[in-house]
Design an enzyme around this catalytic site. Structure first.
Site, PDB file in Angstrom:
ATOM      1  N   HIS A  13       0.820  -1.221   0.000  1.00  0.00           N
ATOM      2  CA  HIS A  13       0.000   0.000   0.000  1.00  0.00           C
ATOM      3  C   HIS A  13       0.853   1.269   0.000  1.00  0.00           C
ATOM      4  O   HIS A  13       0.670   2.148  -0.832  1.00  0.00           O
ATOM      5  CB  HIS A  13      -0.940   0.009   1.204  1.00  0.00           C
ATOM      6  CG  HIS A  13      -1.826  -1.186   1.276  1.00  0.00           C
ATOM      7  ND1 HIS A  13      -2.587  -1.610   0.202  1.00  0.00           N
ATOM      8  CD2 HIS A  13      -2.066  -2.066   2.274  1.00  0.00           C
ATOM      9  CE1 HIS A  13      -3.264  -2.696   0.555  1.00  0.00           C
ATOM     10  NE2 HIS A  13      -2.961  -2.992   1.793  1.00  0.00           N
ATOM     11  N   ASP A  33      10.290  -5.794  -4.510  1.00  0.00           N
ATOM     12  CA  ASP A  33       9.455  -6.457  -3.512  1.00  0.00           C
ATOM     13  C   ASP A  33       9.714  -7.954  -3.574  1.00  0.00           C
ATOM     14  O   ASP A  33       9.839  -8.522  -4.669  1.00  0.00           O
ATOM     15  CB  ASP A  33       7.968  -6.176  -3.752  1.00  0.00           C
ATOM     16  CG  ASP A  33       7.131  -6.467  -2.523  1.00  0.00           C
ATOM     17  OD1 ASP A  33       6.625  -5.497  -1.914  1.00  0.00           O
ATOM     18  OD2 ASP A  33       6.966  -7.643  -2.153  1.00  0.00           O
ATOM     19  N   CYS A  76      -7.232  -6.540   4.605  1.00  0.00           N
ATOM     20  CA  CYS A  76      -8.417  -6.347   5.438  1.00  0.00           C
ATOM     21  C   CYS A  76      -9.636  -7.052   4.858  1.00  0.00           C
ATOM     22  O   CYS A  76     -10.655  -7.218   5.555  1.00  0.00           O
ATOM     23  CB  CYS A  76      -8.711  -4.856   5.593  1.00  0.00           C
ATOM     24  SG  CYS A  76      -8.927  -3.985   4.028  1.00  0.00           S
ATOM     25  N   VAL A 106      15.554  -7.413  -1.032  1.00  0.00           N
ATOM     26  CA  VAL A 106      16.640  -6.479  -0.692  1.00  0.00           C
ATOM     27  C   VAL A 106      17.323  -7.009   0.553  1.00  0.00           C
ATOM     28  O   VAL A 106      16.725  -7.105   1.631  1.00  0.00           O
ATOM     29  CB  VAL A 106      16.097  -5.063  -0.473  1.00  0.00           C
ATOM     30  CG1 VAL A 106      17.230  -4.131  -0.012  1.00  0.00           C
ATOM     31  CG2 VAL A 106      15.467  -4.527  -1.750  1.00  0.00           C
ATOM     32  N   GLY A 141       7.200  -2.565   5.351  1.00  0.00           N
ATOM     33  CA  GLY A 141       6.017  -3.043   6.047  1.00  0.00           C
ATOM     34  C   GLY A 141       6.293  -3.734   7.365  1.00  0.00           C
ATOM     35  O   GLY A 141       7.226  -3.392   8.098  1.00  0.00           O
ATOM     36  N   LYS A 181      -1.863 -12.670   6.396  1.00  0.00           N
ATOM     37  CA  LYS A 181      -1.199 -11.427   5.989  1.00  0.00           C
ATOM     38  C   LYS A 181      -1.248 -11.232   4.476  1.00  0.00           C
ATOM     39  O   LYS A 181      -1.723 -10.223   3.991  1.00  0.00           O
ATOM     40  CB  LYS A 181       0.254 -11.436   6.482  1.00  0.00           C
ATOM     41  CG  LYS A 181       1.125 -10.292   5.999  1.00  0.00           C
ATOM     42  CD  LYS A 181       0.799  -8.984   6.673  1.00  0.00           C
ATOM     43  CE  LYS A 181       1.827  -7.921   6.325  1.00  0.00           C
ATOM     44  NZ  LYS A 181       1.515  -6.610   6.941  1.00  0.00           N
ATOM     45  N   TYR A 209      -8.618  -7.012  15.687  1.00  0.00           N
ATOM     46  CA  TYR A 209      -9.532  -6.900  14.548  1.00  0.00           C
ATOM     47  C   TYR A 209      -9.468  -8.121  13.637  1.00  0.00           C
ATOM     48  O   TYR A 209     -10.497  -8.690  13.252  1.00  0.00           O
ATOM     49  CB  TYR A 209      -9.209  -5.637  13.752  1.00  0.00           C
ATOM     50  CG  TYR A 209      -9.829  -4.387  14.309  1.00  0.00           C
ATOM     51  CD1 TYR A 209     -10.565  -4.409  15.493  1.00  0.00           C
ATOM     52  CD2 TYR A 209      -9.688  -3.166  13.659  1.00  0.00           C
ATOM     53  CE1 TYR A 209     -11.142  -3.261  16.000  1.00  0.00           C
ATOM     54  CE2 TYR A 209     -10.260  -2.008  14.169  1.00  0.00           C
ATOM     55  CZ  TYR A 209     -10.987  -2.068  15.333  1.00  0.00           C
ATOM     56  OH  TYR A 209     -11.554  -0.936  15.830  1.00  0.00           O
ATOM     57  N   GLY A 226      -0.434  -9.861  16.422  1.00  0.00           N
ATOM     58  CA  GLY A 226       0.192  -8.554  16.242  1.00  0.00           C
ATOM     59  C   GLY A 226       1.258  -8.594  15.167  1.00  0.00           C
ATOM     60  O   GLY A 226       1.538  -9.643  14.564  1.00  0.00           O
ATOM     61  N   VAL A 231      16.696   9.302   3.018  1.00  0.00           N
ATOM     62  CA  VAL A 231      15.909   8.089   3.218  1.00  0.00           C
ATOM     63  C   VAL A 231      14.564   8.470   3.824  1.00  0.00           C
ATOM     64  O   VAL A 231      14.511   9.041   4.912  1.00  0.00           O
ATOM     65  CB  VAL A 231      16.621   7.073   4.125  1.00  0.00           C
ATOM     66  CG1 VAL A 231      15.709   5.873   4.387  1.00  0.00           C
ATOM     67  CG2 VAL A 231      17.929   6.606   3.490  1.00  0.00           C
ATOM     68  N   ALA A 254     -12.061   1.203  12.539  1.00  0.00           N
ATOM     69  CA  ALA A 254     -13.450   0.749  12.652  1.00  0.00           C
ATOM     70  C   ALA A 254     -13.523  -0.748  12.393  1.00  0.00           C
ATOM     71  O   ALA A 254     -12.626  -1.335  11.775  1.00  0.00           O
ATOM     72  CB  ALA A 254     -14.351   1.495  11.671  1.00  0.00           C
TER      73      ALA A 254
END
Length: 484
Positions: A21, A43, A53, A90, A123, A146, A173, A261, A293, A346
């Site tokens: 994102h 990536d 989500c 990386v 991330g 994930k 959540y 978490g 950076v 929310a």
């Protein structure tokens, strides 16, 4: 020398590490503002922009095609002018020489790239469950939630008849949404957490108690206040999980999902200034303490307006905004900064429509802050309209200055007023006190609200103007969410 040649010589080379994102947002913004930029983006995954989500919605069947949870891909970024390297990891960043070392995960080849400016968007990654023996944690059907690859497996498992019991570890959540999704699929679901309440970071007991009641009524087994200490294999399939063992009980589980978490992925920038959990401290332009950076997304800690310090709050909204701010800073566009955030969030589960921003009362008191709160339950529009709903709202504020530090709002079923949380989040960011908020220019129309709407009524109660209590009007005699 032509102007075109001059432009090419002065164009900077930007390397982006991580393209979900935040990275996607940064690349799109960089090239929208300056199409001539040279951008190399890396990536380790094979896909980008997956909306994690939506995993629970796909598991439960609301989202029919998980491919719909993507909003961008490599082809689109290539078309904008970026050079995108998927499945490239990386390995190291030398911020003195401004180089990175990369491994092509498909071929194993390693190579070096250089940059003028770097955007770090690596991330976060799910935390392990502490104390569980590693060999037990490797049993089959113990899964994370994930990536798109996780989503594919979780959706598949939801339709497997041999999986009758599901244990979700972590009552945040993600955990609650997955518990609902697998229950909708007819599975026996146990939700386990060492905390004594669900989503305790965001909501106080006035909201979590009702949600927990609804979850139990839906058939969810809540194992709260319990610590996971081990997994037991299935007697029929010794290489598969069959049971979750806590310090207080044993729970059957043909499938276990861990959602306890996330840890920010910041090891590649060891010399940067960080918070205690390793998140990179950034300013409003997303600059780190390292020259040239920038960092964006889940790996950063932005300034939290209610806490008055930097804090990692891993939300897609923060990721997107941080990417825009970093790109604008790199391109020299002034005024596009994220000066603060309030952690606005929310959830919509088990017919509970809940939103919060800033600090809950429990979280504030745990931090030692001198706070007070105002909680009300009220009709969302005049009772003479006959058809009205009940809304619950709680305001958390500094007990001396009345500065707003947090807000929670909730309703049930078709009643939904969660969008007012935006207004209260802005009030927290602007460090407004309750009397200032009370005099915000709002409208009244019986179709939509009351002249003393629920926000104003909660504020009046906080500052000692509880008209309804003075008139002897009891909230307990009104229609309530109790017993629903």
């Amino acid at each position: 020398m032509t102007s075109e040649t001059t432009r090419k010589k002065t164009t900077e080379k930007i390397v982006v590490v991580g393209i979900n994102h935040a990275g996607t947002s940064a690349i799109r913004t960089l090239l929208a503002q300056d199409p001539e930029l040279e951008i190399n983006a890396y990536d380790r995954n094979s896909n980008i922009s997956f909306l994690g989500c939506g995993i629970a919605l796909a598991v439960g069947g609301t989202v029919k095609n998980p491919e719909d949870l993507f909003y961008c891909d490599q082809v689109q970024l290539d078309a904008l002018g970026a050079k995108v390297f998927m499945e490239h990891d990386v390995l190291a960043i030398d911020t003195q020489k401004k180089t990175i070392r990369v491994r092509d995960l498909k071929t194993g080849r390693e190579f070096q790239d250089s940059y003028d400016k770097l955007v770090y968007a690596a991330g976060s990654w799910p935390l392990d469950i502490p104390g569980v023996p590693p060999e037990k944690a490797r049993l089959k059907n113990i899964m994370l939630c994930k990536l798109y690859q996780h989503a594919q497996e979780l959706i598949k498992k939801a339709d497997e008849p041999e999986i009758s019991s599901v244990a979700v570890i972590g009552a945040g959540y993600i955990g609650i949404e997955l518990a609902e999704a697998y229950r909708q699929k007819g599975k026996n679901v146990t939700l386990i957490d060492y905390e004594t309440r669900v989503i305790p970071r965001y909501f106080d007991t006035e909201f979590t108690r009702l949600l927990e009641d609804d979850m139990r009524r839906a058939g969810i087994t809540l194992a709260l206040g319990e610590k996971v200490i081990d997994f037991a294999p299935s007697p029929q399939k010794p290489d598969h999980v069959g049971q979750v063992i806590t310090d207080k009980g044993h729970y059957p589980a043909d499938l276990v999902i861990t959602a306890v978490g996330f840890r920010p992925n910041t090891d590649l920038l060891s010399e940067a200034e960080k918070t205690g959990n390793g998140a990179l401290i950034v300013d409003g332009a997303m600059k780190t303490s390292i020259p040239d950076v920038w960092a964006v997304g889940d790996s950063v800690a932005m300034y939290h307006a209610a806490l008055d310090r930097h804090q990692q709050v891993a939300l897609a909204t923060n990721a997107v905004k941080s990417g825009i701010a970093a790109a604008s800073s790199i391109n020299g566009i002034p005024g596009v900064t994220v000066e603060s955030m309030a952690g606005t969030n929310a959830i919509c589960v088990f017919e509970n429509n809940l939103a919060s921003t800033g600090l809950s009362e429990a979280a504030a008191r745990e931090l030692g802050l001198p706070v007070a709160s105002s909680y009300i339950e009220d009709a969302d529009r005049p009772e003479f309209m006959n058809d009205y709903g009940i809304t619950r709202i709680k305001l958390v504020y500094h007990e001396k200055t009345f500065r707003l530090l947090g807000a929670q709002i909730g309703s049930h079923g078709e009643i939904n007023h969660t969008e007012v949380i935006y207004f209260l989040a802005l009030a927290i960011q602007k460090k407004m006190a309750l009397p200032e908020i009370a005099f915000t220019d709002v409208y009244f129309l019986p179709h939509f609200n009351k002249p003393f709407n629920f926000i104003l009524t909660a504020i009046l109660k906080a500052i000692g103007l509880d008209y309804e209590a003075a008139a002897g009007k009891s909230l307990e005699r009104r229609p309530s969410l109790e017993g629903k």
